[in-house]
Scaffold this motif. Structure first.
Motif, PDB file in Angstrom:
ATOM      1  N   GLN A 214       0.815  -1.220   0.000  1.00  0.00           N
ATOM      2  CA  GLN A 214       0.000   0.000   0.000  1.00  0.00           C
ATOM      3  C   GLN A 214       0.846   1.265   0.000  1.00  0.00           C
ATOM      4  OE1 GLN A 214      -3.315  -0.134   2.867  1.00  0.00           O
ATOM      5  NE2 GLN A 214      -2.986  -2.335   3.051  1.00  0.00           N
ATOM      6  N   SER A 215       2.131   1.120  -0.280  1.00  0.00           N
ATOM      7  CA  SER A 215       2.993   2.300  -0.342  1.00  0.00           C
ATOM      8  C   SER A 215       2.989   2.917  -1.731  1.00  0.00           C
ATOM      9  CB  SER A 215       4.428   1.938   0.072  1.00  0.00           C
ATOM     10  OG  SER A 215       4.530   1.779   1.469  1.00  0.00           O
ATOM     11  N   LEU A 216       3.582   4.092  -1.811  1.00  0.00           N
ATOM     12  CA  LEU A 216       3.642   4.850  -3.053  1.00  0.00           C
ATOM     13  C   LEU A 216       4.327   4.064  -4.170  1.00  0.00           C
ATOM     14  CD1 LEU A 216       6.477   7.528  -2.695  1.00  0.00           C
ATOM     15  CD2 LEU A 216       6.253   5.564  -1.190  1.00  0.00           C
ATOM     16  N   VAL A 217       3.845   4.275  -5.383  1.00  0.00           N
ATOM     17  CA  VAL A 217       4.502   3.766  -6.588  1.00  0.00           C
ATOM     18  C   VAL A 217       4.893   4.987  -7.411  1.00  0.00           C
ATOM     19  CG1 VAL A 217       4.289   2.375  -8.679  1.00  0.00           C
ATOM     20  CG2 VAL A 217       3.116   1.661  -6.577  1.00  0.00           C
ATOM     21  N   THR A 218       6.197   5.203  -7.547  1.00  0.00           N
ATOM     22  CA  THR A 218       6.684   6.356  -8.305  1.00  0.00           C
ATOM     23  C   THR A 218       7.467   5.867  -9.514  1.00  0.00           C
ATOM     24  OG1 THR A 218       8.600   6.421  -6.813  1.00  0.00           O
ATOM     25  CG2 THR A 218       6.766   7.895  -6.315  1.00  0.00           C
ATOM     26  N   GLU A 219       7.832   6.804 -10.380  1.00  0.00           N
ATOM     27  CA  GLU A 219       8.584   6.453 -11.585  1.00  0.00           C
ATOM     28  C   GLU A 219       9.900   5.782 -11.218  1.00  0.00           C
ATOM     29  OE1 GLU A 219       8.049   6.781 -14.974  1.00  0.00           O
ATOM     30  OE2 GLU A 219       5.973   7.194 -14.426  1.00  0.00           O
ATOM     31  N   GLY A 220      10.244   4.737 -11.947  1.00  0.00           N
ATOM     32  CA  GLY A 220      11.518   4.070 -11.738  1.00  0.00           C
ATOM     33  C   GLY A 220      12.583   4.607 -12.674  1.00  0.00           C
ATOM     34  N   PRO A 221      13.771   4.060 -12.649  1.00  0.00           N
ATOM     35  CA  PRO A 221      14.203   3.037 -11.706  1.00  0.00           C
ATOM     36  C   PRO A 221      14.458   3.603 -10.308  1.00  0.00           C
ATOM     37  CG  PRO A 221      16.058   3.718 -13.065  1.00  0.00           C
ATOM     38  CD  PRO A 221      14.851   4.445 -13.596  1.00  0.00           C
ATOM     39  N   TYR A 222      14.358   2.735  -9.293  1.00  0.00           N
ATOM     40  CA  TYR A 222      14.725   3.122  -7.940  1.00  0.00           C
ATOM     41  C   TYR A 222      16.172   2.716  -7.682  1.00  0.00           C
ATOM     42  CZ  TYR A 222       9.574   2.949  -7.300  1.00  0.00           C
ATOM     43  OH  TYR A 222       8.219   3.109  -7.414  1.00  0.00           O
TER      44      TYR A 222
ATOM     45  N   ARG B 258      13.754  -9.481 -17.077  1.00  0.00           N
ATOM     46  CA  ARG B 258      12.593  -9.489 -16.187  1.00  0.00           C
ATOM     47  C   ARG B 258      11.929  -8.109 -16.162  1.00  0.00           C
ATOM     48  NH1 ARG B 258      12.881 -11.730 -10.053  1.00  0.00           N
ATOM     49  NH2 ARG B 258      14.041 -13.352 -11.159  1.00  0.00           N
ATOM     50  N   ILE B 259      12.741  -7.064 -16.077  1.00  0.00           N
ATOM     51  CA  ILE B 259      12.197  -5.694 -16.079  1.00  0.00           C
ATOM     52  C   ILE B 259      11.434  -5.432 -17.370  1.00  0.00           C
ATOM     53  CG2 ILE B 259      12.853  -3.252 -16.177  1.00  0.00           C
ATOM     54  CD1 ILE B 259      15.230  -4.022 -14.282  1.00  0.00           C
ATOM     55  N   GLU B 260      12.023  -5.805 -18.489  1.00  0.00           N
ATOM     56  CA  GLU B 260      11.372  -5.576 -19.791  1.00  0.00           C
ATOM     57  C   GLU B 260      10.051  -6.325 -19.890  1.00  0.00           C
ATOM     58  OE1 GLU B 260      14.305  -6.758 -22.652  1.00  0.00           O
ATOM     59  OE2 GLU B 260      15.750  -5.254 -21.954  1.00  0.00           O
ATOM     60  N   THR B 261      10.032  -7.576 -19.444  1.00  0.00           N
ATOM     61  CA  THR B 261       8.812  -8.389 -19.512  1.00  0.00           C
ATOM     62  C   THR B 261       7.704  -7.790 -18.659  1.00  0.00           C
ATOM     63  OG1 THR B 261      10.096 -10.395 -19.915  1.00  0.00           O
ATOM     64  CG2 THR B 261       7.855 -10.692 -19.099  1.00  0.00           C
ATOM     65  N   VAL B 262       8.051  -7.386 -17.443  1.00  0.00           N
ATOM     66  CA  VAL B 262       7.042  -6.846 -16.522  1.00  0.00           C
ATOM     67  C   VAL B 262       6.485  -5.526 -17.046  1.00  0.00           C
ATOM     68  CG1 VAL B 262       6.755  -5.845 -14.231  1.00  0.00           C
ATOM     69  CG2 VAL B 262       7.900  -8.047 -14.485  1.00  0.00           C
ATOM     70  N   LEU B 263       7.348  -4.669 -17.559  1.00  0.00           N
ATOM     71  CA  LEU B 263       6.860  -3.389 -18.087  1.00  0.00           C
ATOM     72  C   LEU B 263       6.027  -3.589 -19.349  1.00  0.00           C
ATOM     73  CD1 LEU B 263       9.970  -1.085 -17.520  1.00  0.00           C
ATOM     74  CD2 LEU B 263       7.841  -1.165 -16.195  1.00  0.00           C
TER      75      LEU B 263
ATOM     76  N   TYR C 261       7.371  -2.996  -9.159  1.00  0.00           N
ATOM     77  CA  TYR C 261       8.232  -4.174  -9.151  1.00  0.00           C
ATOM     78  C   TYR C 261       9.438  -3.966 -10.056  1.00  0.00           C
ATOM     79  CZ  TYR C 261       9.689  -9.058  -9.537  1.00  0.00           C
ATOM     80  OH  TYR C 261      10.428 -10.224  -9.531  1.00  0.00           O
ATOM     81  N   ALA C 262       9.193  -3.491 -11.269  1.00  0.00           N
ATOM     82  CA  ALA C 262      10.287  -3.272 -12.217  1.00  0.00           C
ATOM     83  C   ALA C 262      11.277  -2.242 -11.681  1.00  0.00           C
ATOM     84  CB  ALA C 262       9.733  -2.826 -13.566  1.00  0.00           C
ATOM     85  N   ALA C 263      10.755  -1.193 -11.057  1.00  0.00           N
ATOM     86  CA  ALA C 263      11.630  -0.147 -10.513  1.00  0.00           C
ATOM     87  C   ALA C 263      12.509  -0.695  -9.393  1.00  0.00           C
ATOM     88  CB  ALA C 263      10.785   1.021 -10.009  1.00  0.00           C
TER      89      ALA C 263
ATOM     90  N   ARG D  73      19.333  -4.795  -9.031  1.00  0.00           N
ATOM     91  CA  ARG D  73      20.329  -5.007 -10.104  1.00  0.00           C
ATOM     92  C   ARG D  73      21.571  -4.138  -9.911  1.00  0.00           C
ATOM     93  NH1 ARG D  73      18.342  -2.326 -15.346  1.00  0.00           N
ATOM     94  NH2 ARG D  73      18.978  -0.531 -14.076  1.00  0.00           N
ATOM     95  N   ASP D  74      21.361  -2.893  -9.532  1.00  0.00           N
ATOM     96  CA  ASP D  74      22.453  -1.916  -9.503  1.00  0.00           C
ATOM     97  C   ASP D  74      23.225  -1.878  -8.187  1.00  0.00           C
ATOM     98  OD1 ASP D  74      21.626  -1.258 -12.053  1.00  0.00           O
ATOM     99  OD2 ASP D  74      20.467   0.493 -11.422  1.00  0.00           O
TER     100      ASP D  74
END
Length: 264
Positions: A60-68, A133-138, A184-186, A192-193
């Motif tokens: 239930q937390s914020l979803v903001t633009e990625g990447p994080y 995985r990121i590409e698939t989810v987005l 999730y992708a973010a 990853r980083d």
């Protein structure tokens, strides 16, 4: 449940346990929510004020633009502590939560009493794993999250546990299917980083590393690396896959209590 206001949205948290007890922060793994710690709450709240939260992009937390970044997610923890006027706390994080714990130990050790990092590594995977995985989810959105849920049972639990405890395995993996694809992708990018292999020596707070014998994601060797590079760190290993806290339940809780309550 409560919410604190960050600069870019609300962070969801839950406090359980005596108001005057020392605070223990619990940080969830990638693709779960604060509910992943439900099994631990009864035991931990006998001694601690347990502060769970949904990492940015989850629950239930914020979803903001990625990447994080893990630095950003660690900053959210500091903001949470500040908003609740908590000067110092114990911290327990699993997988991605363990990366957040490492960042806090390296960069904000003055806010920590003791640190527990579970089923994690100084570096988790590589871009060849994370980028597809990121590409698939987005691209595929919620359908990709459902597919990830179905694949995650084998990563998160040993086969015998999943077979003997289907309801609990479903409760946890359903969290993944319900996670925002964007969030999730973010967070995948943040994992990853992250690479703390060269910085672990700067963690000075007492640390416990927990690993799972059957964890193919963050192996016991990854856990041993953490223990060897964090001065004085303790190590515990359970027969479990990636979510050791869920799979071994009470034994996990007891090991955490033994570490936090010991006279160092």
């Amino acid at each position: 449940m409560g919410k604190i206001q960050l600069a870019d949205g609300e962070l969801n948290y839950q406090l359980d346990g005596p108001a005057d007890a020392p605070v223990l922060v619990m940080s969830n793994s990638l693709g779960t929510s604060l509910g992943m710690w439900d099994t631990q709450i009864a035991g931990l709240t006998q001694h601690f004020r347990v502060l769970r939260y949904d990492t940015r992009g989850h629950g239930q937390s914020l979803v903001t633009e990625g990447p994080y970044s893990i630095e950003q997610l660690g900053g959210d923890v500091i903001a949470l502590l500040d908003a609740l006027h908590i000067e110092r706390a114990h911290f327990c994080g699993l997988s991605m939560g363990g990366l957040i714990g490492q960042w806090l130990g390296i960069n904000a050790g003055e806010r920590l009493n003791r640190l527990i990092v579970c089923n994690t590594a100084a570096k988790i995977g590589n871009p060849d794993v994370w980028n597809p995985r990121i590409e698939t989810v987005l691209r595929d959105g919620q359908a990709a999250m459902v597919a990830l849920r179905d694949a995650s049972i084998a990563r998160w639990f040993t086969p015998d546990f999943a077979e003997a405890n289907p309801a609990e395995a479903k409760r946890i993996t359903d969290m993944l299917a319900a996670t925002s694809p964007q969030g999730y992708a973010a967070n995948c990018a943040a994992v990853r980083d992250a690479d703390y292999r060269e910085q672990l020596g700067s963690i000075k707070v007492p640390t416990l590393v927990i690993a799972g014998t059957g964890d193919a994601v963050t192996t016991p060797a990854d856990g041993r690396f953490l223990q060897e590079h964090i001065k004085g760190a303790e190590y515990a290993e359970f027969y479990a896959a990636h979510l050791s806290n869920v799979q071994v339940g009470e034994a996990f809780t007891q090991r955490v209590l033994d570490f936090l309550l010991a006279k160092h």
